[in-house]
Design an enzyme around this catalytic site. Sequence first.
Site, PDB file in Angstrom:
ATOM      1  N   SER A  72     -56.736-114.816-128.034  1.00 25.59           N
ATOM      2  CA  SER A  72     -57.375-114.301-126.825  1.00 25.59           C
ATOM      3  C   SER A  72     -56.320-113.995-125.766  1.00 25.59           C
ATOM      4  CB  SER A  72     -58.341-115.364-126.292  1.00 25.59           C
ATOM      5  OG  SER A  72     -58.696-115.084-124.956  1.00 25.59           O
ATOM      6  N   GLU A 128     -60.720-109.032-139.116  1.00 23.62           N
ATOM      7  CA  GLU A 128     -59.916-109.809-138.179  1.00 23.62           C
ATOM      8  C   GLU A 128     -59.385-111.063-138.869  1.00 23.62           C
ATOM      9  OE1 GLU A 128     -61.877-110.079-134.280  1.00 23.62           O
ATOM     10  OE2 GLU A 128     -63.518-108.912-135.135  1.00 23.62           O
ATOM     11  N   THR A 142     -58.974 -94.485-111.225  1.00 26.87           N
ATOM     12  CA  THR A 142     -60.289 -93.932-110.896  1.00 26.87           C
ATOM     13  C   THR A 142     -61.376 -94.658-111.682  1.00 26.87           C
ATOM     14  OG1 THR A 142     -60.053 -92.239-112.626  1.00 26.87           O
ATOM     15  CG2 THR A 142     -59.386 -91.623-110.382  1.00 26.87           C
ATOM     16  N   ASP A 171     -60.350 -88.461-114.897  1.00 25.83           N
ATOM     17  CA  ASP A 171     -61.184 -89.627-115.245  1.00 25.83           C
ATOM     18  C   ASP A 171     -60.525 -90.546-116.269  1.00 25.83           C
ATOM     19  OD1 ASP A 171     -61.503 -88.200-117.601  1.00 25.83           O
ATOM     20  OD2 ASP A 171     -63.659 -87.898-117.396  1.00 25.83           O
ATOM     21  N   HIS A 217     -56.627-110.123-128.849  1.00 28.67           N
ATOM     22  CA  HIS A 217     -57.926-109.468-128.654  1.00 28.67           C
ATOM     23  C   HIS A 217     -57.907-108.628-127.374  1.00 28.67           C
ATOM     24  CE1 HIS A 217     -60.377-111.367-131.785  1.00 28.67           C
ATOM     25  NE2 HIS A 217     -61.403-110.678-131.328  1.00 28.67           N
ATOM     26  N   TYR A 277     -64.531-111.600-139.822  1.00 33.91           N
ATOM     27  CA  TYR A 277     -63.312-112.421-139.748  1.00 33.91           C
ATOM     28  C   TYR A 277     -62.857-112.919-141.112  1.00 33.91           C
ATOM     29  CZ  TYR A 277     -63.672-112.507-134.698  1.00 33.91           C
ATOM     30  OH  TYR A 277     -63.694-112.137-133.378  1.00 33.91           O
ATOM     31  N   LEU A 291     -63.930 -96.035-116.992  1.00 32.18           N
ATOM     32  CA  LEU A 291     -62.695 -96.491-116.340  1.00 32.18           C
ATOM     33  C   LEU A 291     -61.497 -95.741-116.927  1.00 32.18           C
ATOM     34  CD1 LEU A 291     -60.937 -98.387-114.598  1.00 32.18           C
ATOM     35  CD2 LEU A 291     -61.169-100.114-116.388  1.00 32.18           C
TER      36      LEU A 291
END
Length: 681
Positions: free
Chosen positions: A254, A440, A618, A613, A203, A479, A34
């Site tokens: 999140s 984290e 695309t 790309d 995240h 974590y 992607l």
Amino acid sequence: NYLLGVGRADCTGPVAEIPLMGYAKTDQVGGGLLMRLYSRAFIVAELDDSRRVVFVSADIGMVSQRVRLEVLKKLKSKYGELYRQDNVILSGTHTHSGPGGYFQYTLFWITSKGLIRPSLNAIVNGIIKSIDIAHQNMKKGRLFINRGTVENSQINRSPFSYLENPASERSRYSSNMDKEMVMLKMVDGNGQELGLISWFAVHPVSMNNTNHLVNSDNMGYASYLFEQEKNKGMLPGEGSFVAAFASSNLGDVSPNTKGPFCVNTGESCNNPQSTCPVGGATMCMATGPGDDMFDSTRIIGQNIYLKARELYEKASQEVTGPLSSAHQWVNMSDVSVELNATHTVKTCKPALGHSFAAGTIDGVGTFNFTQGSVEGDPFWDEIRDQLLGEPSNETKACHKPKPILFSTGEMTRPHPWHPDIVDVQIAAIGSLAIVAVPGEFTTMSGRRLREAVKREFESHGTPRMDVVIAGLCNVYTHYITTYEEYQVQRYEAASTIYGPHTLSAYIQLYRGLARAIAMNTVQDLPRGPEPPVFNIGNMTLVPPLTADRVPANKTFGDVLQEVRQQYRAREVAEVTFVGANPRNSAENATEHNFLTVERYTSTSDSWHVVQNDASWDTRFYWTKGLLGQSNMTIEWHIPCGTEPGIYRIRYFGHYRKKLSNNHAVSIPFDGTSSAFEITTL
């Protein structure tokens, strides 16, 4: 004033058949592209060039010890003592959609199918190349800092853990996550814009664990938007302006702002165990603000970009003062921490708790483990004892109340499962202290660490330091929760591998580094025990590359499914080619582009590239068929504002051919769609 240099280089690696690193889901392997992954490097040097600091943010899940050690080795052979373990910070953005397999510790082999050389090499070489470019383009310049609040882009995914922290502490903060973005702006002596680093805690999991396209998620999309805006007329990945969106204390944060709901019934599962009445924990998933994961990535990335742009334009507080850096290697499985005059505690050998296997609301585990398990499960414990051995009583006691699932610190075959030797590091650029952490940190852990470092600087005569946490640096140790959060053993706590006093140990260590910088005694800091380098060949379960084949009467690059003749903006142009395994290309060229979208110019009777790309618009899907055959489908999601005209889509690949002497070669080929028209109607 400083000497400044910025650089960006591709570090994408193989986009097919390699497990993606992040969700620990073995069947989540790459199947296309992607957006490309980049390493972004920033070098700051004093004008007399006596001291330098390098900050690298790479679009990868995390920096592994193996990556770091190989990068430092290459830097040493190239630059001697200029770039070292104390003044080079390597940070990962924490995208969960990049190729894995770049770890030397055995635990990470399970989900990423071993140590995968092409993946490791792409990351190491990309980081080195980005530093080379920054090094070659050093010029006089100035730094400015700014900070501001980002709205509507985060939720705390373990709010019940956060509530375990003392009420008196929580009352000092307006939110259960850090909404602040810190931004460092770089301009050269003539006011020419060079780049920026932004630190923000969220995240990059807007793309969920059903995704198979390699990409840099919400943070990468923010970089993409900023660089596209500043490098006008350039294709993605080109141009001199470099915008890094780096990770921070994102442990419990999140981007899936709609929160957790039961996939099967639609009811909320925002409870201490993140579990659903029907189907248990595996049904509890959070989603982002968009219609699908692509849309959510775009929305969150754009929010972050827009705030960064505003802070960038208004940045006026100049950063001045000397540079310094401090680094130590520490055996984190054996740190004594003085909590107070009478009380000393210790860290533990690494171990993961039962709730580690539960995953999170951003990506649930495979089996029905639940978060918040403070008791083991006899069924899984028995399997574990048989296969991997039972944890020692000492480790069990040390990690209480964590029920141990994997006693990784006691597992050494074929190599240790987890690191003991960990990097702690701070780099100071004038009044900005970058605290490089090896994992984290949760929201509250990060707040405690920043505050402790700031106080340490103050008490040794360096007031008003801006302290920023750079996440996922140098070595991955999962974590770091607070002692209080640890007690309820949700996913983040179960993954706090050195036990309940991990955070206290880090605070003690980083205070020591801050003190050394403030008192100018860095040279007296003990180096600490060197991390091991394991002698590992290409140990991997990734299928070996075989010869590519074509269907009868076809050749590589032939079109199987043609584009339509006409499209409008917001539609999707799609074409399918006879393809070959994209891994062939990754092993040939890092700068390889799999696709272009080209526009016809009648005046010069030629085609020129308008998308590649690395473009967000695309998408490149690889479908593996039988007996070495495969298809390649390219989608172009035609954006609003696309200039009307005649276009075509091209595909570039390499096919692998066996020679008579049992060697194989990769042979380049390409394919081109029919021309199609984009109309305004």
